[in-house]
Write a protein that holds these residues in place. Structure first.
Motif, PDB file in Angstrom:
ATOM      1  N   LYS A  13       0.098   5.603   7.712  1.00 33.01           N
ATOM      2  CA  LYS A  13       1.085   5.608   6.615  1.00 33.01           C
ATOM      3  C   LYS A  13       0.879   6.817   5.715  1.00 33.01           C
ATOM      4  O   LYS A  13       1.808   7.553   5.387  1.00 33.01           O
ATOM      5  N   CYS A  14      -0.374   7.062   5.333  1.00 34.99           N
ATOM      6  CA  CYS A  14      -0.707   8.189   4.441  1.00 34.99           C
ATOM      7  C   CYS A  14      -0.328   9.515   5.101  1.00 34.99           C
ATOM      8  O   CYS A  14       0.293  10.374   4.480  1.00 34.99           O
ATOM      9  N   THR A  15      -0.676   9.651   6.372  1.00 37.28           N
ATOM     10  CA  THR A  15      -0.357  10.878   7.130  1.00 37.28           C
ATOM     11  C   THR A  15       1.154  11.108   7.173  1.00 37.28           C
ATOM     12  O   THR A  15       1.638  12.211   6.924  1.00 37.28           O
ATOM     13  N   ALA A  16       1.891  10.049   7.476  1.00 33.64           N
ATOM     14  CA  ALA A  16       3.352  10.160   7.576  1.00 33.64           C
ATOM     15  C   ALA A  16       3.966  10.548   6.226  1.00 33.64           C
ATOM     16  O   ALA A  16       4.839  11.413   6.156  1.00 33.64           O
ATOM     17  N   ASN A  17       3.481   9.920   5.158  1.00 33.19           N
ATOM     18  CA  ASN A  17       4.042  10.216   3.834  1.00 33.19           C
ATOM     19  C   ASN A  17       3.790  11.664   3.410  1.00 33.19           C
ATOM     20  O   ASN A  17       4.587  12.256   2.691  1.00 33.19           O
ATOM     21  N   LEU A  18       2.640  12.217   3.832  1.00 35.57           N
ATOM     22  CA  LEU A  18       2.260  13.548   3.343  1.00 35.57           C
ATOM     23  C   LEU A  18       2.732  14.678   4.247  1.00 35.57           C
ATOM     24  O   LEU A  18       2.618  15.851   3.888  1.00 35.57           O
ATOM     25  N   LYS A  19       3.296  14.330   5.414  1.00 34.74           N
ATOM     26  CA  LYS A  19       3.519  15.374   6.427  1.00 34.74           C
ATOM     27  C   LYS A  19       4.459  16.492   5.971  1.00 34.74           C
ATOM     28  O   LYS A  19       4.270  17.643   6.326  1.00 34.74           O
ATOM     29  N   LYS A  20       5.419  16.153   5.116  1.00 33.85           N
ATOM     30  CA  LYS A  20       6.394  17.204   4.758  1.00 33.85           C
ATOM     31  C   LYS A  20       5.921  18.082   3.596  1.00 33.85           C
ATOM     32  O   LYS A  20       6.666  18.925   3.118  1.00 33.85           O
ATOM     33  N   PHE A  21       4.675  17.878   3.136  1.00 32.93           N
ATOM     34  CA  PHE A  21       4.217  18.644   1.969  1.00 32.93           C
ATOM     35  C   PHE A  21       3.264  19.792   2.326  1.00 32.93           C
ATOM     36  O   PHE A  21       2.619  20.371   1.454  1.00 32.93           O
ATOM     37  N   GLY A  22       3.155  20.096   3.619  1.00 28.84           N
ATOM     38  CA  GLY A  22       2.407  21.282   4.016  1.00 28.84           C
ATOM     39  C   GLY A  22       0.900  21.115   4.076  1.00 28.84           C
ATOM     40  O   GLY A  22       0.153  22.096   3.943  1.00 28.84           O
ATOM     41  N   ARG A  62       0.822  -1.220   0.000  1.00 27.84           N
ATOM     42  CA  ARG A  62       0.000   0.000   0.000  1.00 27.84           C
ATOM     43  C   ARG A  62       0.849   1.260   0.000  1.00 27.84           C
ATOM     44  O   ARG A  62       0.318   2.368   0.016  1.00 27.84           O
ATOM     45  N   ASP A  63       2.179   1.083   0.027  1.00 29.84           N
ATOM     46  CA  ASP A  63       3.024   2.267   0.205  1.00 29.84           C
ATOM     47  C   ASP A  63       3.865   2.587  -1.031  1.00 29.84           C
ATOM     48  O   ASP A  63       5.090   2.740  -0.962  1.00 29.84           O
ATOM     49  N   LEU A  64       3.189   2.717  -2.161  1.00 29.86           N
ATOM     50  CA  LEU A  64       3.849   3.066  -3.409  1.00 29.86           C
ATOM     51  C   LEU A  64       4.468   4.463  -3.326  1.00 29.86           C
ATOM     52  O   LEU A  64       5.590   4.696  -3.777  1.00 29.86           O
ATOM     53  N   PHE A  65       3.717   5.383  -2.738  1.00 30.75           N
ATOM     54  CA  PHE A  65       4.175   6.777  -2.617  1.00 30.75           C
ATOM     55  C   PHE A  65       5.419   6.854  -1.734  1.00 30.75           C
ATOM     56  O   PHE A  65       6.397   7.523  -2.076  1.00 30.75           O
ATOM     57  N   GLY A  66       5.382   6.129  -0.616  1.00 36.71           N
ATOM     58  CA  GLY A  66       6.530   6.111   0.293  1.00 36.71           C
ATOM     59  C   GLY A  66       7.782   5.562  -0.370  1.00 36.71           C
ATOM     60  O   GLY A  66       8.900   6.010  -0.102  1.00 36.71           O
ATOM     61  N   MET A  67       7.585   4.592  -1.272  1.00 42.05           N
ATOM     62  CA  MET A  67       8.733   4.026  -1.988  1.00 42.05           C
ATOM     63  C   MET A  67       9.430   5.110  -2.821  1.00 42.05           C
ATOM     64  O   MET A  67      10.663   5.167  -2.869  1.00 42.05           O
ATOM     65  N   ILE A  68       8.644   5.965  -3.460  1.00 37.76           N
ATOM     66  CA  ILE A  68       9.236   7.066  -4.248  1.00 37.76           C
ATOM     67  C   ILE A  68       9.989   8.022  -3.323  1.00 37.76           C
ATOM     68  O   ILE A  68      11.124   8.408  -3.606  1.00 37.76           O
ATOM     69  N   LEU A  69       9.347   8.385  -2.204  1.00 38.91           N
ATOM     70  CA  LEU A  69      10.006   9.306  -1.263  1.00 38.91           C
ATOM     71  C   LEU A  69      11.333   8.726  -0.769  1.00 38.91           C
ATOM     72  O   LEU A  69      12.336   9.429  -0.686  1.00 38.91           O
ATOM     73  N   ALA A 122      -1.697  20.392  -5.721  1.00 36.27           N
ATOM     74  CA  ALA A 122      -0.970  21.084  -6.788  1.00 36.27           C
ATOM     75  C   ALA A 122      -1.916  21.840  -7.715  1.00 36.27           C
ATOM     76  O   ALA A 122      -1.617  22.939  -8.163  1.00 36.27           O
ATOM     77  N   MET A 123      -3.065  21.262  -8.002  1.00 34.97           N
ATOM     78  CA  MET A 123      -3.918  21.865  -9.033  1.00 34.97           C
ATOM     79  C   MET A 123      -5.113  22.642  -8.507  1.00 34.97           C
ATOM     80  O   MET A 123      -5.635  23.512  -9.191  1.00 34.97           O
ATOM     81  N   LEU A 124      -5.592  22.315  -7.303  1.00 35.29           N
ATOM     82  CA  LEU A 124      -6.754  23.033  -6.766  1.00 35.29           C
ATOM     83  C   LEU A 124      -6.453  23.725  -5.445  1.00 35.29           C
ATOM     84  O   LEU A 124      -7.331  24.381  -4.869  1.00 35.29           O
ATOM     85  N   GLY A 125      -5.233  23.575  -4.958  1.00 36.34           N
ATOM     86  CA  GLY A 125      -4.859  24.240  -3.713  1.00 36.34           C
ATOM     87  C   GLY A 125      -5.498  23.645  -2.468  1.00 36.34           C
ATOM     88  O   GLY A 125      -5.578  24.302  -1.421  1.00 36.34           O
ATOM     89  N   ILE A 126      -5.949  22.383  -2.555  1.00 40.87           N
ATOM     90  CA  ILE A 126      -6.570  21.724  -1.392  1.00 40.87           C
ATOM     91  C   ILE A 126      -5.491  21.368  -0.371  1.00 40.87           C
ATOM     92  O   ILE A 126      -4.603  20.558  -0.672  1.00 40.87           O
ATOM     93  N   LYS A 127      -5.560  21.968   0.803  1.00 41.54           N
ATOM     94  CA  LYS A 127      -4.529  21.704   1.805  1.00 41.54           C
ATOM     95  C   LYS A 127      -5.050  20.985   3.046  1.00 41.54           C
ATOM     96  O   LYS A 127      -4.275  20.468   3.841  1.00 41.54           O
ATOM     97  N   ASN A 128      -6.369  20.967   3.219  1.00 42.74           N
ATOM     98  CA  ASN A 128      -6.935  20.302   4.390  1.00 42.74           C
ATOM     99  C   ASN A 128      -7.462  18.923   4.000  1.00 42.74           C
ATOM    100  O   ASN A 128      -8.319  18.814   3.123  1.00 42.74           O
ATOM    101  N   ALA A 150      -4.010  13.206  -3.026  1.00 38.44           N
ATOM    102  CA  ALA A 150      -3.794  14.391  -2.186  1.00 38.44           C
ATOM    103  C   ALA A 150      -2.855  15.382  -2.868  1.00 38.44           C
ATOM    104  O   ALA A 150      -3.124  16.587  -2.934  1.00 38.44           O
ATOM    105  N   MET A 151      -1.754  14.861  -3.404  1.00 34.41           N
ATOM    106  CA  MET A 151      -0.753  15.730  -4.040  1.00 34.41           C
ATOM    107  C   MET A 151      -1.316  16.417  -5.283  1.00 34.41           C
ATOM    108  O   MET A 151      -1.043  17.601  -5.528  1.00 34.41           O
ATOM    109  N   ALA A 152      -2.092  15.698  -6.077  1.00 31.82           N
ATOM    110  CA  ALA A 152      -2.647  16.291  -7.300  1.00 31.82           C
ATOM    111  C   ALA A 152      -3.670  17.384  -6.952  1.00 31.82           C
ATOM    112  O   ALA A 152      -3.707  18.440  -7.582  1.00 31.82           O
TER     113      ALA A 152
END
Lengths: 347, 347
Positions: free
Chosen positions: B177-186, A337-344, B158-164, B153-155
């Motif tokens: 896992k998702c939270t940890a992967n996204l934490k450094k992207f603001g 489930r961690d495809l994104f983490g693999m890139i990071l 990047a394209m609609l400015g959704i941050k929450n 989340a990233m798309a």
């Protein structure tokens, strides 16, 4: 969960490695062994998922995907057909193929198939001739001495003992090339100046021309009683090689009727004209040649199951050799489930 | 005849090189640029050859070939879907794809597409949301926090400015896992204990769950006026995520109706239920969101043209980098008719 090593890797057989594999095994043994795989798969024809190929036609040619599956293995071939390519120094037909595991969808082999298709086409022709050609056939005409011609000659020699060849091509340079390539394999070769001359005294004729129009390579008066016709070149809509009257006098054997009705010689005939499926002959469910005087025609267009057999054969052979590369083709994160983490983490 | 160098070579982008390419370009820029390619190709939708994917179903999953062509380029993707794979440490979905030149049929790019598919799916979702989500949307729920979630989340950032983001998964480890992967992207991320909680105060909901059954991830009472639903997970026969009543209250936007009617959420509806093709909205031939109170639904199943766009984008980007290998995949004899001689000469 048992860790499986190298889940990301797909073995790849390049053109260079395919040539090395063929030379190591020997061309005649390769063709004979491959023919056994084809026959094996034709024997269990009914257990396959079959689809007519998925074709994308354009002005210049066609790109096709040919899938087949036996519920354990899945195979497909990518193949193009662009007659004008030779004018630009390209191949008319190039191909590659893939074998995958049905139970998990993971590819297990990627292989060049330009060369392999030439081999499987010849092997399938020889399998058909084994059931259809007259007993004690010794001489074959090959009309059209292009890329496929030598493979046909080698397969018929290896499997039916055909040693006498009568060659004809509209371009004498092609006949010269074919003769030169075959000279060291112990054939007795007669280059001919016309189709008529090539047909003199043969029991089998292979037509393998490359024109993309309805052509009459073989006219009716040249086809005598007892002949086996191995028609290779008529293999797409609008491309045929035989005069319609020949078809009406022949017992016609095909690979997969829904595809052959569109692509084969029988596109010239009504949709309900009787044909015999080759697999039924191999499986003993139908008779091949019934009499010495019968004209038999294998209307070959090439079917996905033959590519399946060829990829299966290469997979089994290449394992014990160094003739493959390891392609990093499948993403394999530690946690699926961690495809994104693999890139990071690759940063 | 002009000799063309290296006709045998097909550039190949491995998983490792795809990750390097993404990291070099930057994930957000990659998604935004890729979305522009998708939008470009949706704008000229009518010039494409379109086919529903060619699927081989088995007990454990499906293997599909997805071709598309614009008469200049041809693309196809091989993709599997095997939900049980994760139990064996394999990916549910793996994919690779190929780009070829229609005029001669020669492949011009082979690429991993497991990662690339995740990116193009997210980019396409964001393109749809650009036309369908309420203006000034700021908060998105993501139901299902598996392999696709971070890309979505990233798309949308990047394209609609959704941050929450409000995240929910039946497995809290996925949300973590998702939270940890996204934490450094603001992002401002709220992990939630239920779908109800995740839906609180959002303008957009992305459903991206992986069950292979008809499930009701989202029930009718949770869908308020003005919501945009980005439904990713319902993407094959028998697999849906939304309660049928939601569909009846929504304006539904789809990629390619013949495919979505079989694979999408709308498999729950009669075959003539009105849907809007997304490309027409992008091309200005139909309206996207019409009112603040309207419920919009992008019933995404993933279509071959998006893979075409993704391969085209990678081809254009990778050229200027070292992030590809050269595969010896196409037989290239000096004389195109002399395939057999090429093998002999390799000895």
């Amino acid at each position: 969960m048992t860790p499986i090593p190298n889940l990301n890797i797909v073995p790849f057989v390049s053109v260079d490695n395919m040539m090395k594999l063929i030379l190591k095994i020997g061309i005649e043994k390769f063709l004979t062994d491959l023919a056994a795989y084809v026959e094996d798969d034709f024997l269990r024809w009914e257990s396959f998922d079959k689809t007519a190929r998925v074709a994308a036609h354009s002005i210049d040619g066609v790109i096709e995907l040919m899938p087949a599956s036996d519920h354990s293995l899945y195979a497909f071939k990518y193949v193009n057909g662009h007659p004008k390519n030779t004018r630009e120094g390209r191949q008319t037909v190039t191909a590659f193929g893939l074998l995958a595991d049905v139970s998990n969808g993971y590819p297990t082999l990627l292989s060049e198939m330009t060369i392999l298709t030439a081999l499987r086409t010849a092997a399938t022709s020889a399998v058909a001739a084994k059931y259809l050609a007259p007993k004690n056939a010794h001489t074959m005409a090959i009309i059209g001495n292009g890329a496929q011609s030598e493979f046909q000659a080698m397969a018929f020699k290896a499997m039916l003992g055909i040693k006498n060849l009568r060659l004809y091509d509209v371009d004498p340079a092609a006949t010269k090339k074919c003769t030169a390539n075959l000279k060291k394999f112990g054939f007795d070769i007669t280059p001919c100046g016309s189709v008529e001359e090539a047909m003199h005294g043969v029991q089998i004729v292979t037509t393998a021309t490359a024109d993309k129009q309805c052509a009459t390579i073989l006219s009716d008066n040249l086809v005598g009683a007892g002949l086996h016709i191995n028609a290779i070149g008529g293999d797409c809509p609008g491309k045929t090689e035989l005069h319609r009257d020949i078809l009406l006098r022949s017992d016609i054997f095909v690979e997969y009727p829904p595809q052959t009705r569109i692509e084969g010689e029988i596109q010239q005939l009504p949709e309900d004209h009787p044909v015999q499926e080759l697999w039924q002959v191999i499986a003993g469910q139908a008779q091949g040649r019934k009499s010495a005087g019968q004209i038999t025609l294998f209307d070959s267009v090439g079917f996905a199951i033959e590519d399946f057999s060829a990829l299966r054969y290469v997979r089994d052979q290449v394992r014990q050799t160094p003739f493959f590369e390891e392609l990093d083709m499948l993403a394999d994160p530690d946690d699926p489930r961690d495809l994104f983490g693999m890139i990071l983490r690759a940063a």
